[in-house]
Scaffold this motif. Structure first.
Motif, mmCIF file in Angstrom:
data_model
loop_
_atom_site.group_PDB
_atom_site.id
_atom_site.type_symbol
_atom_site.label_atom_id
_atom_site.label_comp_id
_atom_site.label_asym_id
_atom_site.label_seq_id
_atom_site.Cartn_x
_atom_site.Cartn_y
_atom_site.Cartn_z
ATOM 1 N N ASN A 95 -11.551 -62.860 12.519
ATOM 2 C CA ASN A 95 -11.769 -62.188 13.655
ATOM 3 C C ASN A 95 -11.106 -62.228 14.596
ATOM 4 N N ASN A 98 -7.800 -60.812 14.453
ATOM 5 C CA ASN A 98 -7.647 -59.361 14.109
ATOM 6 C C ASN A 98 -7.931 -58.869 15.923
ATOM 7 N N VAL A 99 -8.342 -59.812 16.809
ATOM 8 C CA VAL A 99 -8.612 -59.069 18.021
ATOM 9 C C VAL A 99 -7.330 -59.899 18.924
ATOM 10 N N LEU A 154 -5.094 -56.356 15.036
ATOM 11 C CA LEU A 154 -5.335 -55.443 13.837
ATOM 12 C C LEU A 154 -5.171 -53.818 14.554
ATOM 13 N N GLU A 155 -5.891 -53.529 15.644
ATOM 14 C CA GLU A 155 -5.711 -52.269 16.017
ATOM 15 C C GLU A 155 -4.474 -51.664 16.274
ATOM 16 N N TYR A 157 -1.496 -53.149 14.919
ATOM 17 C CA TYR A 157 -1.186 -53.013 13.687
ATOM 18 C C TYR A 157 -1.576 -51.639 12.835
ATOM 19 N N LEU A 158 -2.711 -51.278 12.968
ATOM 20 C CA LEU A 158 -3.248 -50.114 12.135
ATOM 21 C C LEU A 158 -2.570 -49.008 12.817
ATOM 22 N N ALA A 159 -2.440 -48.788 14.181
ATOM 23 C CA ALA A 159 -1.809 -47.926 14.950
ATOM 24 C C ALA A 159 -0.461 -47.667 14.325
#
Lengths: 165, 426
Positions: A95, A98-99, A154-155, A157-159
């Motif tokens: 986590n 990820n953040v 992660l956000e 990275y996903l974008a």
């Protein structure tokens, strides 16, 4: 997120679990309210004394227990620079990456004292203690996560992956 | 070194579309079920989910269960519950459950959990699904955003610790005692990044209800998941829940590699109690007998199933709980609540002086319905006893089997259940 972090150390022991970092009874409240109670079971002064950029240095099994990301949310609210521990619980470690909350493992954190000024190099896997003039070996960021950390978590990275700007 | 694969390796090979994988590999996997609950679900996920397009990868594979804020104890909890309900409607989710009980039990009862599936949930006890042979583990809310959008994430294939329990489990000893002893020996971080695979004749003898106790608590040793090889009991259970599809009877190969193997003889075990404030601080009940308590908690997704309530009823039938305590009963689901009611179990428990609450995460996580104050001591059949877990950080939580919990309710002090059960046998 930067790969180099420098800050002042606050020391904690083993098994700093998610109920200590983010007590269940406050989890439905807004983050700023939750953050007032972070770590209070073992350190009632935490919310008052912690400054932006400070580094938490702890023993074994940091972040054990729940998958609650409110643990990262309250630590990020206090703008913790990084966490260095002998070991992390699995979900907490994941986590954090990820953040975009830097986490580093090193063999024996007892060589670092409260108030020390330390610098962390995530890519090189180094922890430099400027107060003591000593360099320790830390874990390097896993290869497949470097890109994610470079982008900030992660956000973003996903974008990037999904082609959303 | 064996060339075969463990259950974990087989399930993750399938989920990543490969013939074979081995421990240590980093694999991108397709998720079969993405599970969220109210407290760590839509409320926290929605912002990022929308920023990244807001389109679910497959709504048939997304399950949302409102269980932590039920019934809401505060306006904030009511707001979270409403948000979760509204979000699930907006997304037109076919599987949204509320007021039915803790998510881990609800997804088992509704047939979402099946052998060989990869299940990720925003709760650390998601590993309970491993009791049916699913690879199931907890993830954070941000990671769930990625899963909701793409149906994928990366996982490191874990090594496996094999825990073998052979022998006949003695009267008065239950799955909870087996798993507490296992956690004591592994330590609370002893299985970090690894799978615990439970096997042996004592495990295959266990009912479905009891197997779920073992897998539920795997994370208390730090494990990624806790697995039990599916057998006819699992097939029978799923058929009773209306599952008609073919079932993947995944099993570890005889020559699979294990990082460690622990062997136990269950016939030598006595009831175990986890003492404050860590789940591996485990002692035989004889070592803590007589410790006075203020509250007894019989329930949770760990040990609130029908077989647990039957055992408690057997012990409490015709007796009264201690005047010094209150005993809260929390069935693991509304379905179990109704079954217990039909069997007369709720009458027996309430006549003994227990209070029966609705199925929810409630006081187990310190959220609603029976949290404890400073200086109070609880004996609980739940899964975690961290400082502050059930309310005040100045409280104390002891963990034991439903039988130990029921015996403690009678005496108002931590008690050995065997003296109450042996009478029945004679």
């Amino acid at each position: 997120m930067s790969f180099i972090i420098r800050g002042r150390v606050w020391k904690y022991g083993d098994n700093i679990n998610t109920d200590i970092i983010s007590p269940g009874q406050y989890m439905s409240q807004p983050v700023d309210k939750q953050a007032e109670h972070a770590m209070e079971a073992i350190d009632p002064d935490f919310a008052g004394k912690i400054q932006a950029g400070d580094i938490i240095v702890a023993g074994n099994n940091f972040g054990s227990g729940s998958s609650r990301e409110t643990a990262q949310m309250v630590l990020k609210h206090h703008q913790i620079g990084a966490i260095v521990a002998n070991s992390f619980a699995r979900i907490f470690y994941r986590n954090s990456i990820n953040v975009g909350l830097p986490v580093v493992e090193m063999v024996d954190t007892s060589v670092i004292e409260e108030g020390d000024e330390v610098e962390i190099d995530l890519l090189a896997g180094k922890v430099i203690n400027h107060t003591k003039g000593v360099e320790y070996k830390g874990t390097k960021l896993p290869e497949h996560l470097i890109e994610m950390v470079k982008l900030g978590g992660l956000e973003p990275y996903l974008a990037n992956k999904l082609g959303i700007s | 070194m064996g060339m075969g694969m463990t259950m974990s390796e087989k399930i993750l090979a399938k989920a990543s579309g490969q013939e074979s994988v081995k421990a240590g590999d980093i694999v991108w996997v397709n998720v079969d079920i993405a599970m969220m609950h109210d407290l760590l679900g839509p409320w926290l996920v929605d912002g990022g989910f929308r920023r990244l397009g807001g389109k679910l990868f497959d709504k048939e594979k997304v399950v949302v269960v409102s269980d932590h804020c039920t019934p809401p104890a505060t306006v904030q909890q009511a707001d979270i519950l409403k948000f979760t309900r509204d979000w699930s409607r907006q997304q037109d989710l076919p599987y949204y459950y509320e007021f039915e009980g803790p998510c881990h039990q609800v997804i088992v009862e509704h047939g979402h959990v099946r052998p060989g599936r990869l299940i990720l949930g925003t709760d650390s006890h998601t590993c309970m699904a491993g009791g049916l042979g699913a690879f199931a583990t907890g993830i954070g809310s941000t990671e769930m955003i990625g899963v909701l959008l793409t149906g994928e994430t990366w996982l490191k294939v874990p090594e496996t610790i094999k825990v073998v329990w052979d022998g006949k489990i003695p009267h008065g000893v239950y799955a909870k005692d087996l798993v507490l002893k296992t956690i004591k020996d592994l330590g609370h971080a002893g299985a970090t990044y690894q799978t615990i695979e439970f096997s042996g004749s004592a495990i295959t003898d266990l009912s479905m209800d009891e197997r779920l106790v073992l897998s539920n608590m795997a994370v208390e040793a730090g494990a990624k998941t806790g697995l039990i090889e599916p057998d006819e009991k699992v097939v029978e259970f799923l058929r009773s829940k209306g599952v008609t599809d073919e079932i993947d009877m995944v099993s570890s190969d005889p020559d699979a590699s294990y990082i460690r193997t622990l062997h136990y003889n269950a016939s030598e075990l006595e009831p175990q109690v986890a003492c404050p404030h860590e789940v591996d601080n485990v002692h035989p009940v004889s070592a803590v007998e007589g410790k006075a308590v203020d509250q007894v908690y019989l329930g949770s997704c760990t040990n609130g199933r029908i077989s647990d309530l039957r055992i408690a009823a057997q012990i409490l039938k015709g007796k009264k709980i201690s005047k010094n305590i209150r005993c809260l009963v929390v069935p693991a689901s509304q379905h179990i609540w109704m079954q217990a009611n039909k069997e007369g179990i709720l009458d027996i428990l309430t006549e003994a002086g227990c209070i029966v609450n609705m199925a929810s995460c409630g006081a187990c996580g310190g959220f609603t319905s029976g949290v404890i104050g400073a200086g109070e001591v609880v004996m609980s059949s739940s899964n975690r006893n961290f400082r502050g877990r059930m309310g005040s950080a100045k409280g104390e939580v002891y963990l034991g089997s439903p039988a130990s919990v029921a015996a403690t309710a009678i005496e108002g002090k931590i008690a050995d259940p065997r003296k109450y059960l042996l009478k029945e046998v004679m």
